[in-house]
Write a protein that holds these residues in place. Sequence first.
Motif, PDB file in Angstrom:
ATOM      1  N   PHE A  59       0.818  -1.208   0.000  1.00 18.32           N
ATOM      2  CA  PHE A  59       0.000   0.000   0.000  1.00 18.32           C
ATOM      3  C   PHE A  59       0.852   1.258   0.000  1.00 18.32           C
ATOM      4  N   LEU A  60       0.287   2.326  -0.566  1.00 15.41           N
ATOM      5  CA  LEU A  60       0.791   3.671  -0.348  1.00 15.41           C
ATOM      6  C   LEU A  60      -0.294   4.371   0.454  1.00 15.41           C
ATOM      7  N   VAL A  61       0.013   4.670   1.697  1.00 13.52           N
ATOM      8  CA  VAL A  61      -0.985   5.127   2.668  1.00 13.52           C
ATOM      9  C   VAL A  61      -0.862   6.634   2.865  1.00 13.52           C
ATOM     10  N   GLY A  62      -1.986   7.326   2.838  1.00 14.43           N
ATOM     11  CA  GLY A  62      -1.994   8.763   3.051  1.00 14.43           C
ATOM     12  C   GLY A  62      -2.287   9.123   4.491  1.00 14.43           C
ATOM     13  N   GLY A  63      -3.504   9.617   4.755  1.00 12.87           N
ATOM     14  CA  GLY A  63      -3.859  10.119   6.083  1.00 12.87           C
ATOM     15  C   GLY A  63      -3.625   9.141   7.221  1.00 12.87           C
ATOM     16  N   ALA A  64      -3.905   7.863   6.993  1.00 10.47           N
ATOM     17  CA  ALA A  64      -3.752   6.868   8.058  1.00 10.47           C
ATOM     18  C   ALA A  64      -2.293   6.672   8.472  1.00 10.47           C
ATOM     19  N   SER A  65      -1.345   7.080   7.613  1.00 10.59           N
ATOM     20  CA  SER A  65       0.069   6.914   7.970  1.00 10.59           C
ATOM     21  C   SER A  65       0.497   7.871   9.067  1.00 10.59           C
ATOM     22  N   LEU A  66      -0.332   8.872   9.362  1.00 10.75           N
ATOM     23  CA  LEU A  66      -0.035   9.841  10.423  1.00 10.75           C
ATOM     24  C   LEU A  66      -0.546   9.370  11.783  1.00 10.75           C
ATOM     25  N   THR A  67      -1.212   8.216  11.797  1.00 10.71           N
ATOM     26  CA  THR A  67      -1.867   7.747  13.015  1.00 10.71           C
ATOM     27  C   THR A  67      -1.377   6.354  13.407  1.00 10.71           C
ATOM     28  N   GLU A  68      -1.883   5.873  14.528  1.00  6.61           N
ATOM     29  CA  GLU A  68      -1.538   4.525  14.992  1.00  6.61           C
ATOM     30  C   GLU A  68      -2.064   3.450  14.040  1.00  6.61           C
ATOM     31  N   LYS A  69      -3.010   3.795  13.174  1.00  5.51           N
ATOM     32  CA  LYS A  69      -3.545   2.835  12.205  1.00  5.51           C
ATOM     33  C   LYS A  69      -2.458   2.319  11.266  1.00  5.51           C
ATOM     34  N   PHE A  70      -1.430   3.129  11.059  1.00  6.13           N
ATOM     35  CA  PHE A  70      -0.365   2.752  10.132  1.00  6.13           C
ATOM     36  C   PHE A  70       0.303   1.451  10.568  1.00  6.13           C
ATOM     37  N   ILE A  71       0.460   1.277  11.865  1.00  9.41           N
ATOM     38  CA  ILE A  71       1.063   0.049  12.395  1.00  9.41           C
ATOM     39  C   ILE A  71       0.222  -1.160  12.000  1.00  9.41           C
ATOM     40  N   LYS A  72      -1.098  -1.045  12.182  1.00  6.29           N
ATOM     41  CA  LYS A  72      -2.002  -2.151  11.847  1.00  6.29           C
ATOM     42  C   LYS A  72      -1.951  -2.473  10.358  1.00  6.29           C
ATOM     43  N   ILE A  73      -1.829  -1.441   9.525  1.00  8.84           N
ATOM     44  CA  ILE A  73      -1.753  -1.663   8.080  1.00  8.84           C
ATOM     45  C   ILE A  73      -0.478  -2.424   7.729  1.00  8.84           C
ATOM     46  N   ILE A  74       0.632  -2.012   8.292  1.00  5.72           N
ATOM     47  CA  ILE A  74       1.907  -2.699   8.065  1.00  5.72           C
ATOM     48  C   ILE A  74       1.810  -4.155   8.517  1.00  5.72           C
ATOM     49  N   GLU A  75       1.149  -4.370   9.649  1.00  2.22           N
ATOM     50  CA  GLU A  75       1.075  -5.712  10.224  1.00  2.22           C
ATOM     51  C   GLU A  75       0.220  -6.674   9.402  1.00  2.22           C
ATOM     52  N   CYS A  76      -0.483  -6.177   8.389  1.00  8.17           N
ATOM     53  CA  CYS A  76      -1.193  -7.076   7.471  1.00  8.17           C
ATOM     54  C   CYS A  76      -0.232  -8.068   6.824  1.00  8.17           C
ATOM     55  N   PHE A  77       1.026  -7.675   6.710  1.00 11.08           N
ATOM     56  CA  PHE A  77       2.016  -8.492   6.021  1.00 11.08           C
ATOM     57  C   PHE A  77       3.007  -9.153   6.982  1.00 11.08           C
ATOM     58  N   ILE A  78       2.707  -9.087   8.278  1.00 11.14           N
ATOM     59  CA  ILE A  78       3.564  -9.718   9.278  1.00 11.14           C
ATOM     60  C   ILE A  78       2.780 -10.848   9.946  1.00 11.14           C
ATOM     61  N   PRO A  79       3.317 -12.065   9.962  1.00 12.13           N
ATOM     62  CA  PRO A  79       2.601 -13.174  10.604  1.00 12.13           C
ATOM     63  C   PRO A  79       2.240 -12.831  12.054  1.00 12.13           C
ATOM     64  N   PRO A  80       1.071 -13.259  12.526  1.00 13.90           N
ATOM     65  CA  PRO A  80       0.618 -12.912  13.872  1.00 13.90           C
ATOM     66  C   PRO A  80       1.640 -13.207  14.966  1.00 13.90           C
ATOM     67  N   GLU A  81       2.366 -14.312  14.806  1.00 14.31           N
ATOM     68  CA  GLU A  81       3.320 -14.678  15.864  1.00 14.31           C
ATOM     69  C   GLU A  81       4.522 -13.723  15.927  1.00 14.31           C
ATOM     70  N   ASP A  82       4.728 -12.942  14.857  1.00 13.36           N
ATOM     71  CA  ASP A  82       5.851 -12.004  14.845  1.00 13.36           C
ATOM     72  C   ASP A  82       5.449 -10.550  15.079  1.00 13.36           C
ATOM     73  N   ARG A  83       4.169 -10.316  15.317  1.00 10.40           N
ATOM     74  CA  ARG A  83       3.697  -8.955  15.519  1.00 10.40           C
ATOM     75  C   ARG A  83       3.956  -8.513  16.942  1.00 10.40           C
ATOM     76  N   LYS A  84       4.235  -7.207  17.086  1.00 13.30           N
ATOM     77  CA  LYS A  84       4.410  -6.675  18.429  1.00 13.30           C
ATOM     78  C   LYS A  84       3.060  -6.531  19.116  1.00 13.30           C
ATOM     79  N   SER A  85       2.040  -6.069  18.330  1.00 12.83           N
ATOM     80  CA  SER A  85       0.689  -5.942  18.898  1.00 12.83           C
ATOM     81  C   SER A  85      -0.109  -7.162  18.502  1.00 12.83           C
ATOM     82  N   LYS A  86      -0.188  -8.158  19.394  1.00 12.61           N
ATOM     83  CA  LYS A  86      -0.838  -9.430  19.089  1.00 12.61           C
ATOM     84  C   LYS A  86      -2.236  -9.473  19.671  1.00 12.61           C
TER      85      LYS A  86
END
Length: 264
Positions: A237-264
Amino acid sequence: MDPERKHNRKPFVGGNFKMNGSRAMLKEIIDRLNTLELKNHVEVVISPPTLYIDQAHKSVREGISIAAQNAFNCTKGAYTGEISPEQLKDVGVDWVILGHSERREIFKEADDFVASKVAHALKCDLKVIACIGEKLEEREANKTEEVVIRQLQAIAKNIDDEKKWEIVVIAYEPVWAIGTGKVATPEQAQEVHVIIRKWLAENVSEKVAQETRIIYGGSVNDANSPELAKQLDIDGFLVGGASLTEKFIKIIECFIPPEDRKSK
């Protein structure tokens, strides 16, 4: 996500801050990003306003890169207010966003001008996020494919070395979905990504088509990103407004396996 189904293309998530933020806000965003457990699952690039590039470059953790939001098509000269790819490289910038719809619409950057900027950036080995996408009236007139291919063709004809495609990411951003709260459905986005990849296969090479990452932008947030990420040809993704917020972390984590996420 099954990496084999994506031909081993590493997911890419960019955050375009546009003309937003302050030193304090940038620090807050980077402090959040610096806690991420990426583990090579996803490539993350942030694009702060030019004024804050140096601050971002010095404070962001290893594994997260910086992109400029624009660059000119010349090395130097009497171009007040412009910045060259050479200057961006000189301060440690890895990426640049070119052809964003706001540049095309507000600043009237034509296809050929965008393509010339892409060519010059690549000549300097500056990696490029090249944006393409149709306006609402073009989609409603069934001209999506025509517009997207026209913009892509202008860029492609200025890339004379196939290896340069290794440092290009194509961002499909339907203009009608940027900053509007509207978003293409996963099926709509996938359909256009298939068109782009098919054109690359037929007009550049099958290798470039399979290896080039094609990402989606347009009101991406933490609610719609998981379903978009499941599509076979959406590589990030190329993220606009949401990249300024905590939502950006959740968007990035779409591509990180659950067991490797910091926010599980």
